[in-house]
Design a protein around this motif. Structure first.
Motif, PDB file in Angstrom:
ATOM      1  N   GLU A 170      -1.765 -10.674 -26.024  1.00  0.00           N
ATOM      2  CA  GLU A 170      -2.512  -9.499 -25.557  1.00  0.00           C
ATOM      3  C   GLU A 170      -1.675  -8.835 -24.459  1.00  0.00           C
ATOM      4  O   GLU A 170      -1.603  -9.341 -23.336  1.00  0.00           O
ATOM      5  CB  GLU A 170      -3.886  -9.943 -25.034  1.00  0.00           C
ATOM      6  CG  GLU A 170      -4.641  -8.884 -24.248  1.00  0.00           C
ATOM      7  CD  GLU A 170      -4.773  -7.532 -24.947  1.00  0.00           C
ATOM      8  OE1 GLU A 170      -5.140  -7.488 -26.137  1.00  0.00           O
ATOM      9  OE2 GLU A 170      -4.489  -6.508 -24.306  1.00  0.00           O
ATOM     10  N   PRO A 171      -1.050  -7.696 -24.788  1.00  0.00           N
ATOM     11  CA  PRO A 171      -0.101  -7.108 -23.817  1.00  0.00           C
ATOM     12  C   PRO A 171      -0.725  -6.753 -22.472  1.00  0.00           C
ATOM     13  O   PRO A 171      -0.058  -6.856 -21.447  1.00  0.00           O
ATOM     14  CB  PRO A 171       0.423  -5.859 -24.538  1.00  0.00           C
ATOM     15  CG  PRO A 171      -0.441  -5.654 -25.729  1.00  0.00           C
ATOM     16  CD  PRO A 171      -1.087  -6.963 -26.055  1.00  0.00           C
ATOM     17  N   THR A 202      -4.438  -3.213 -27.846  1.00  0.00           N
ATOM     18  CA  THR A 202      -5.233  -4.144 -27.035  1.00  0.00           C
ATOM     19  C   THR A 202      -6.531  -4.514 -27.743  1.00  0.00           C
ATOM     20  O   THR A 202      -7.083  -3.710 -28.494  1.00  0.00           O
ATOM     21  CB  THR A 202      -5.569  -3.544 -25.644  1.00  0.00           C
ATOM     22  OG1 THR A 202      -6.375  -4.484 -24.922  1.00  0.00           O
ATOM     23  CG2 THR A 202      -6.318  -2.220 -25.758  1.00  0.00           C
ATOM     24  N   ALA A 203      -6.978  -5.725 -27.462  1.00  0.00           N
ATOM     25  CA  ALA A 203      -8.280  -6.156 -27.971  1.00  0.00           C
ATOM     26  C   ALA A 203      -9.410  -5.550 -27.133  1.00  0.00           C
ATOM     27  O   ALA A 203     -10.585  -5.727 -27.453  1.00  0.00           O
ATOM     28  CB  ALA A 203      -8.362  -7.674 -27.970  1.00  0.00           C
ATOM     29  N   GLY A 204      -9.062  -4.838 -26.057  1.00  0.00           N
ATOM     30  CA  GLY A 204     -10.094  -4.122 -25.297  1.00  0.00           C
ATOM     31  C   GLY A 204     -10.238  -4.553 -23.846  1.00  0.00           C
ATOM     32  O   GLY A 204     -11.358  -4.657 -23.332  1.00  0.00           O
ATOM     33  N   LEU A 205      -9.126  -4.757 -23.174  1.00  0.00           N
ATOM     34  CA  LEU A 205      -9.166  -5.157 -21.767  1.00  0.00           C
ATOM     35  C   LEU A 205      -9.333  -3.898 -20.912  1.00  0.00           C
ATOM     36  O   LEU A 205      -8.359  -3.221 -20.593  1.00  0.00           O
ATOM     37  CB  LEU A 205      -7.860  -5.869 -21.428  1.00  0.00           C
ATOM     38  CG  LEU A 205      -7.954  -6.821 -20.248  1.00  0.00           C
ATOM     39  CD1 LEU A 205      -8.621  -8.120 -20.670  1.00  0.00           C
ATOM     40  CD2 LEU A 205      -6.560  -7.114 -19.715  1.00  0.00           C
ATOM     41  N   VAL A 206     -10.566  -3.607 -20.533  1.00  0.00           N
ATOM     42  CA  VAL A 206     -10.884  -2.308 -19.926  1.00  0.00           C
ATOM     43  C   VAL A 206     -10.080  -2.005 -18.652  1.00  0.00           C
ATOM     44  O   VAL A 206      -9.486  -0.932 -18.546  1.00  0.00           O
ATOM     45  CB  VAL A 206     -12.411  -2.182 -19.715  1.00  0.00           C
ATOM     46  CG1 VAL A 206     -12.762  -1.020 -18.805  1.00  0.00           C
ATOM     47  CG2 VAL A 206     -13.098  -2.044 -21.070  1.00  0.00           C
ATOM     48  N   LEU A 220      -2.071   4.518 -27.361  1.00  0.00           N
ATOM     49  CA  LEU A 220      -2.971   3.368 -27.274  1.00  0.00           C
ATOM     50  C   LEU A 220      -3.590   3.068 -28.631  1.00  0.00           C
ATOM     51  O   LEU A 220      -4.039   3.975 -29.338  1.00  0.00           O
ATOM     52  CB  LEU A 220      -4.078   3.665 -26.251  1.00  0.00           C
ATOM     53  CG  LEU A 220      -5.039   2.514 -25.960  1.00  0.00           C
ATOM     54  CD1 LEU A 220      -4.333   1.368 -25.239  1.00  0.00           C
ATOM     55  CD2 LEU A 220      -6.224   2.998 -25.114  1.00  0.00           C
ATOM     56  N   ALA A 221      -3.581   1.786 -28.989  1.00  0.00           N
ATOM     57  CA  ALA A 221      -4.318   1.331 -30.166  1.00  0.00           C
ATOM     58  C   ALA A 221      -5.339   0.304 -29.688  1.00  0.00           C
ATOM     59  O   ALA A 221      -5.050  -0.489 -28.791  1.00  0.00           O
ATOM     60  CB  ALA A 221      -3.369   0.702 -31.184  1.00  0.00           C
ATOM     61  N   VAL A 236     -14.286 -10.736 -31.767  1.00  0.00           N
ATOM     62  CA  VAL A 236     -13.393 -10.524 -30.620  1.00  0.00           C
ATOM     63  C   VAL A 236     -14.159 -10.977 -29.375  1.00  0.00           C
ATOM     64  O   VAL A 236     -14.842 -10.186 -28.737  1.00  0.00           O
ATOM     65  CB  VAL A 236     -13.001  -9.027 -30.487  1.00  0.00           C
ATOM     66  CG1 VAL A 236     -11.994  -8.805 -29.363  1.00  0.00           C
ATOM     67  CG2 VAL A 236     -12.454  -8.479 -31.802  1.00  0.00           C
ATOM     68  N   PRO A 237     -14.072 -12.248 -29.006  1.00  0.00           N
ATOM     69  CA  PRO A 237     -14.909 -12.765 -27.914  1.00  0.00           C
ATOM     70  C   PRO A 237     -14.751 -11.999 -26.590  1.00  0.00           C
ATOM     71  O   PRO A 237     -15.671 -12.009 -25.764  1.00  0.00           O
ATOM     72  CB  PRO A 237     -14.458 -14.222 -27.759  1.00  0.00           C
ATOM     73  CG  PRO A 237     -13.790 -14.571 -29.040  1.00  0.00           C
ATOM     74  CD  PRO A 237     -13.261 -13.300 -29.642  1.00  0.00           C
ATOM     75  N   LEU A 238     -13.621 -11.308 -26.409  1.00  0.00           N
ATOM     76  CA  LEU A 238     -13.422 -10.504 -25.195  1.00  0.00           C
ATOM     77  C   LEU A 238     -14.523  -9.445 -25.046  1.00  0.00           C
ATOM     78  O   LEU A 238     -14.784  -8.955 -23.949  1.00  0.00           O
ATOM     79  CB  LEU A 238     -12.041  -9.826 -25.246  1.00  0.00           C
ATOM     80  CG  LEU A 238     -11.637  -8.969 -24.055  1.00  0.00           C
ATOM     81  CD1 LEU A 238     -11.421  -9.823 -22.803  1.00  0.00           C
ATOM     82  CD2 LEU A 238     -10.358  -8.170 -24.353  1.00  0.00           C
TER      83      LEU A 238
END
Ligand code: SAH
Length: 366
Positions: A170-171, A202-206, A220-221, A236-238
């Protein structure tokens, strides 16, 4: 014997970092540009060949610094031309990098971590657990190795025209190292890729999305995978930390300053799980007002899960709902699956500090 002071790895610096390094030694800032051109434009890491550096500066650099990048363990080529490198980054750990040639472009898929801590239920990297973040040198080193290989390969005209931070990891959890590496990708004196040709997924790191907007606003993707929280929590547990409403608000902020930009939403198609027409309609609803592109990714099978990919008719039905609503939607072609180089199949060799399934460490596909 005195322990040697560790050498400074010049692959760890972008232009700003290198200028600072030289300033601290009383050297002029243009030295940074000279080094960056030699290393990243010419592919040269032999100080003796850097003829525009004074002899005594070359000697100092020779004493204090090094150019250290990952070691190529294997390079595999798929029947479709996709290349996959297995790169050793330390004694126990290896990562993977993938080059995907297409007629009009060549995309390099770069890893940002050894393994990944996010544990998305359908991803092979997750099953490996997490070992550590990669350094800037290890990230830009992947680009350097691929660029050198492609440049030296006479039978192909293949060039890196795009970089996607979509390999292992996860970048945004490795922000400090990823941003200088991306700055080198953008640098005119290095890889000279436009802002739209470098994509971070990103998996969604706000909080990371907001920081990226301020410090390095590349394309951004976002890995969406489900438009409702219950289901996304599972995949996606995040999402339990940053639920959809917060994620989408961050996406709106991201494109806010640049109305011509678009966010790419990735959506892995899992049969009977997230591929219904009702969910497609829900996507249309939640993405309203966000300049968005959808990338539907047929699920690539990985060991240890029961998921199956949606069939083509289902994918097309799903796509039609999005397209009718005006969302540009592409079904991503599966590339390199014969060498386990497709999305979600990258595993490298991870000495996990938090293994999910201990046995999967044995199932390295090389
Ligand atoms: N952690 C970042 C970067 C990884 S990108 C992110 O989540 O975006 C890798 C992409 O491949 C992500 O969209 C991921 O969700 C997708 N992917 C993971 N496993 C997959 C699989 N088995 N089949 C298809 N796509 C997968």
């Amino acid at each position: 014997m005195m322990p040697a002071t560790p050498r400074i790895n010049l692959f760890d610096f972008d232009a700003g970092g290198l200028a600072e390094y030289f300033a601290n030694r009383g050297e002029r800032p243009y030295r940074a540009t000279q080094i960056i051109k030699w290393v990243h434009q010419q592919g040269i890491v032999d100080l003796e060949r850097m003829t525009n550096l004074k002899r005594d500066l070359r000697a100092t650099l020779g004493d204090e610094t090094e150019f250290r990048y990952p070691e190529v363990v294997t390079l595999q080529e798929s029947t479709d031309g996709t290349l996959k490198w297995l790169l050793r980054v330390d004694n126990g750990n290896c990562i993977e990098t993938v080059f995907i040639p297409e007629t009009e472009r060549g995309t390099l898929c770069v890893s940002s971590q050894v393994g990944c801590p996010l544990n998305c239920s359908f991803c092979a990297t997750a099953k490996q657990g997490f070992s550590r973040n990669l350094s800037t040198a290890e990230i830009i080193g992947q680009v350097w190795i691929a660029a050198r290989h492609l440049g030296q390969n006479p039978k192909s005209q293949r060039q890196i025209t795009n970089v996607v931070m979509m390999g292992m990891g996860e970048p945004l959890l490795n922000f400090e190292a990823v941003v200088p590496a991306m700055k080198l990708m953008l640098d005119d004196n290095a890889y000279n890729l436009g802002r739209k040709r470098v994509t971070l997924s990103t998996a969604g790191l706000v909080p990371g999305i907001d920081r990226l907007r301020e410090e390095c606003p590349v394309s951004l993707a976002v890995s969406l995978h489900a438009p409702i929280d219950d289901l996304r929590n599972e995949l996606v547990p995040l999402n339990k930390t940053y639920p959809l409403a917060e994620l989408l608000a961050a996406c709106r902020r991201y494109v806010g300053d640049n109305p011509h930009d678009q966010i790419t939403f990735e959506y892995v198609m899992l049969a009977g799980v997230n591929d219904s027409v009702a969910l497609a309609r829900e996507i249309v609803r939640i993405l309203r007002g966000i300049p968005a592109k959808m990338n539907l990714i047929p699920f690539n099978p990985i060991p240890g899960t029961d998921y199956q990919t949606s069939d083509l008719a289902t994918i097309n039905r799903f796509r039609d709902v999005l397209v009718k609503a005006g969302i540009v939607t592409i079904t991503r072609k599966t590339r390199g699956d014969d060498i386990d180089a497709a999305c979600g199949q990258l595993v490298g060799r991870v000495v996990a500090k938090a293994a999910r399934h201990r046995r999967s460490n044995l199932s390295v596909g090389v």
